[in-house]
Each structure stands twice: as structure tokens, then as C-alpha cells.
Design a protein around this motif. Structure first.
Motif, PDB file in Angstrom:
ATOM      1  N   GLN A   1       0.865  -1.175   0.000  1.00 26.92           N
ATOM      2  CA  GLN A   1       0.000   0.000   0.000  1.00 26.92           C
ATOM      3  C   GLN A   1       0.901   1.224   0.000  1.00 26.92           C
ATOM      4  N   TRP A   2       0.721   2.073  -0.990  1.00 22.24           N
ATOM      5  CA  TRP A   2       1.578   3.226  -1.137  1.00 22.24           C
ATOM      6  C   TRP A   2       0.911   4.463  -0.580  1.00 22.24           C
ATOM      7  N   ARG A   3       1.730   5.369  -0.127  1.00 19.95           N
ATOM      8  CA  ARG A   3       1.226   6.631   0.404  1.00 19.95           C
ATOM      9  C   ARG A   3       1.474   7.782  -0.557  1.00 19.95           C
ATOM     10  N   LYS A   4       2.406   7.600  -1.466  1.00 20.03           N
ATOM     11  CA  LYS A   4       2.761   8.677  -2.387  1.00 20.03           C
ATOM     12  C   LYS A   4       2.630   8.193  -3.821  1.00 20.03           C
ATOM     13  N   THR A   5       2.223   9.077  -4.697  1.00 20.24           N
ATOM     14  CA  THR A   5       2.082   8.754  -6.113  1.00 20.24           C
ATOM     15  C   THR A   5       3.421   8.325  -6.699  1.00 20.24           C
ATOM     16  N   LYS A   6       4.505   8.979  -6.294  1.00 23.44           N
ATOM     17  CA  LYS A   6       5.833   8.642  -6.820  1.00 23.44           C
ATOM     18  C   LYS A   6       6.190   7.199  -6.500  1.00 23.44           C
ATOM     19  N   ASP A   7       5.852   6.720  -5.316  1.00 21.06           N
ATOM     20  CA  ASP A   7       6.133   5.330  -4.953  1.00 21.06           C
ATOM     21  C   ASP A   7       5.413   4.356  -5.887  1.00 21.06           C
ATOM     22  N   VAL A   8       4.178   4.685  -6.250  1.00 19.26           N
ATOM     23  CA  VAL A   8       3.400   3.827  -7.141  1.00 19.26           C
ATOM     24  C   VAL A   8       4.009   3.817  -8.541  1.00 19.26           C
ATOM     25  N   THR A   9       4.319   4.985  -9.054  1.00 16.63           N
ATOM     26  CA  THR A   9       4.868   5.046 -10.413  1.00 16.63           C
ATOM     27  C   THR A   9       6.250   4.390 -10.477  1.00 16.63           C
ATOM     28  N   ASP A  10       7.058   4.549  -9.422  1.00 15.53           N
ATOM     29  CA  ASP A  10       8.361   3.871  -9.392  1.00 15.53           C
ATOM     30  C   ASP A  10       8.175   2.359  -9.401  1.00 15.53           C
ATOM     31  N   TRP A  11       7.249   1.860  -8.613  1.00  9.72           N
ATOM     32  CA  TRP A  11       6.965   0.422  -8.582  1.00  9.72           C
ATOM     33  C   TRP A  11       6.502  -0.057  -9.954  1.00  9.72           C
ATOM     34  N   PHE A  12       5.585   0.695 -10.561  1.00  5.35           N
ATOM     35  CA  PHE A  12       5.033   0.289 -11.854  1.00  5.35           C
ATOM     36  C   PHE A  12       6.113   0.273 -12.926  1.00  5.35           C
ATOM     37  N   GLN A  13       6.968   1.279 -12.935  1.00  5.40           N
ATOM     38  CA  GLN A  13       8.033   1.341 -13.934  1.00  5.40           C
ATOM     39  C   GLN A  13       9.067   0.235 -13.732  1.00  5.40           C
ATOM     40  N   GLY A  14       9.181  -0.272 -12.509  1.00  2.00           N
ATOM     41  CA  GLY A  14      10.116  -1.345 -12.223  1.00  2.00           C
ATOM     42  C   GLY A  14       9.599  -2.718 -12.621  1.00  2.00           C
ATOM     43  N   LEU A  15       8.325  -2.821 -12.955  1.00  2.00           N
ATOM     44  CA  LEU A  15       7.761  -4.106 -13.370  1.00  2.00           C
ATOM     45  C   LEU A  15       8.282  -4.484 -14.748  1.00  2.00           C
ATOM     46  N   THR A  16       8.433  -5.759 -14.954  1.00  2.00           N
ATOM     47  CA  THR A  16       8.849  -6.232 -16.271  1.00  2.00           C
ATOM     48  C   THR A  16       7.839  -7.267 -16.745  1.00  2.00           C
ATOM     49  N   ALA A  17       7.627  -7.287 -18.022  1.00  2.00           N
ATOM     50  CA  ALA A  17       6.725  -8.265 -18.628  1.00  2.00           C
ATOM     51  C   ALA A  17       7.308  -8.675 -19.962  1.00  2.00           C
ATOM     52  N   SER A  18       6.827  -9.803 -20.441  1.00  2.00           N
ATOM     53  CA  SER A  18       7.343 -10.270 -21.728  1.00  2.00           C
ATOM     54  C   SER A  18       7.003  -9.290 -22.835  1.00  2.00           C
ATOM     55  N   ASN A  19       5.910  -8.609 -22.666  1.00  2.00           N
ATOM     56  CA  ASN A  19       5.473  -7.633 -23.656  1.00  2.00           C
ATOM     57  C   ASN A  19       4.921  -6.436 -22.895  1.00  2.00           C
ATOM     58  N   ASP A  20       5.377  -5.240 -23.219  1.00  2.00           N
ATOM     59  CA  ASP A  20       4.902  -4.047 -22.510  1.00  2.00           C
ATOM     60  C   ASP A  20       3.388  -3.903 -22.580  1.00  2.00           C
ATOM     61  N   LYS A  21       2.786  -4.514 -23.593  1.00  4.26           N
ATOM     62  CA  LYS A  21       1.335  -4.410 -23.729  1.00  4.26           C
ATOM     63  C   LYS A  21       0.615  -5.259 -22.689  1.00  4.26           C
ATOM     64  N   ASP A  22       1.352  -6.135 -22.000  1.00  4.51           N
ATOM     65  CA  ASP A  22       0.750  -6.971 -20.965  1.00  4.51           C
ATOM     66  C   ASP A  22       0.501  -6.187 -19.683  1.00  4.51           C
ATOM     67  N   LEU A  23       1.116  -5.027 -19.553  1.00  5.59           N
ATOM     68  CA  LEU A  23       0.988  -4.236 -18.334  1.00  5.59           C
ATOM     69  C   LEU A  23       0.018  -3.089 -18.533  1.00  5.59           C
ATOM     70  N   ARG A  24      -0.874  -2.925 -17.590  1.00  3.10           N
ATOM     71  CA  ARG A  24      -1.833  -1.818 -17.621  1.00  3.10           C
ATOM     72  C   ARG A  24      -1.881  -1.184 -16.246  1.00  3.10           C
ATOM     73  N   PHE A  25      -2.084   0.088 -16.244  1.00  2.00           N
ATOM     74  CA  PHE A  25      -2.258   0.810 -14.991  1.00  2.00           C
ATOM     75  C   PHE A  25      -3.618   1.470 -15.048  1.00  2.00           C
ATOM     76  N   ILE A  26      -4.487   1.130 -14.109  1.00  5.30           N
ATOM     77  CA  ILE A  26      -5.835   1.713 -14.109  1.00  5.30           C
ATOM     78  C   ILE A  26      -6.031   2.555 -12.864  1.00  5.30           C
ATOM     79  N   GLN A  27      -6.927   3.476 -12.991  1.00  5.03           N
ATOM     80  CA  GLN A  27      -7.310   4.326 -11.880  1.00  5.03           C
ATOM     81  C   GLN A  27      -8.812   4.347 -11.813  1.00  5.03           C
ATOM     82  N   PHE A  28      -9.367   4.191 -10.618  1.00  5.44           N
ATOM     83  CA  PHE A  28     -10.812   4.205 -10.492  1.00  5.44           C
ATOM     84  C   PHE A  28     -11.222   4.824  -9.172  1.00  5.44           C
TER      85      PHE A  28
END
Length: 138
Positions: free
Chosen positions: A107-134
């Protein structure tokens, strides 16, 4: 801007106050301050909390409501505040930490922590990763 006579303003103010609040004695305020002090000391917040302030409230007119000129409605603004938010925050932080630790959740408290985590993710294809907001509405 709208002009309201003093009598009309005082009536709107009185009506707004009496629908949400009731009269209390100074003893009640003193008792609340004492109880707050005990809670603040138990949570190590005593140096950051103040006693309950008693400031004059006021109203704002809701001019966007239907039938505004003939039937004005108001929002009561009460500047008297307690530091209950600090107490609630401290309790919630403790509960959240216990829950996250026991369930191994992130659970993140800062937006920067979330974006850093997301950018650190790796997938076989960049299209496999999605970031949603609701937003959750009740």
C-alpha cells in the motif's frame, strides 16, 4: 454577491445551527478536553494537539440549489475544531500496518512510490501491463 438583511442572516444561521447541534455546558467542553488529553498522551500526540477551540460559526448560501431566491438553503461552517483527525490517523496507520504486514500487501502513500513500482515491473510484452485508476462511489 447577494444582500441579506441581518435578521434574515441570523435566522438562517440559527436554523442551520439548531438542526445539527444542541446546547452544551462549559463542563462538557472541559470533559472532552480532558478525555482528549488522555487519548493524546496514550498515542504520543500530546505535543501536537490543542484543546477544543470555540470560534463563531457562519453560513454560506447554496445559490446553485433549485428555488434559490425564494427558499435559500445554507451550509453551516463550523471553524471550531478538535484534533480528532490526528488521533484517527494514528489509529488507522497502526491498523493498516498490521493488516499489510500480516497479508503481505503493498500500500503506497505517495504517487511517486506507485509510479516507481510500476516502472520497475517487467513483462514479456509491454502491452501486458496496464495501470488503471478508479473511484469507488457509495
Amino acid at each position: 454577491l447577494y444582500k441579506v438583511s441581518v435578521d434574515d442572516y441570523n435566522k438562517l444561521l440559527h436554523d442551520s445551527i439548531t438542526t445539527e447541534y444542541r446546547k452544551s455546558s462549559d463542563d462538557t467542553k472541559t470533559a472532552i478536553d480532558k478525555e482528549t488529553a488522555i487519548i493524546a498522551q496514550s498515542l504520543n500526540l500530546a505535543d501536537r494537539m490543542q484543546t477544543y477551540t470555540t470560534d463563531q460559526c457562519f453560513i454560506t448560501v447554496k445559490d446553485h440549489k433549485p428555488n434559490f431566491p425564494s427558499n435559500p438553503s445554507c451550509r453551516l461552517i463550523n471553524p471550531s475544531k478538535t484534533d480528532l483527525g490526528k488521533v484517527s490517523k494514528k489509529i488507522l496507520e497502526k491498523i493498516t500496518k498490521i493488516t499489510n504486514d500480516s497479508l503481505s500487501l503493498k500500500q503506497w502513500r505517495k504517487t511517486k512510490d506507485v509510479t516507481d513500482w510500476f516502472q520497475g515491473l517487467t513483462a514479456s510484452n509491454d502491452k501486458d501491463l496496464r495501470f488503471i485508476q478508479f473511484d469507488i462511489e457509495t
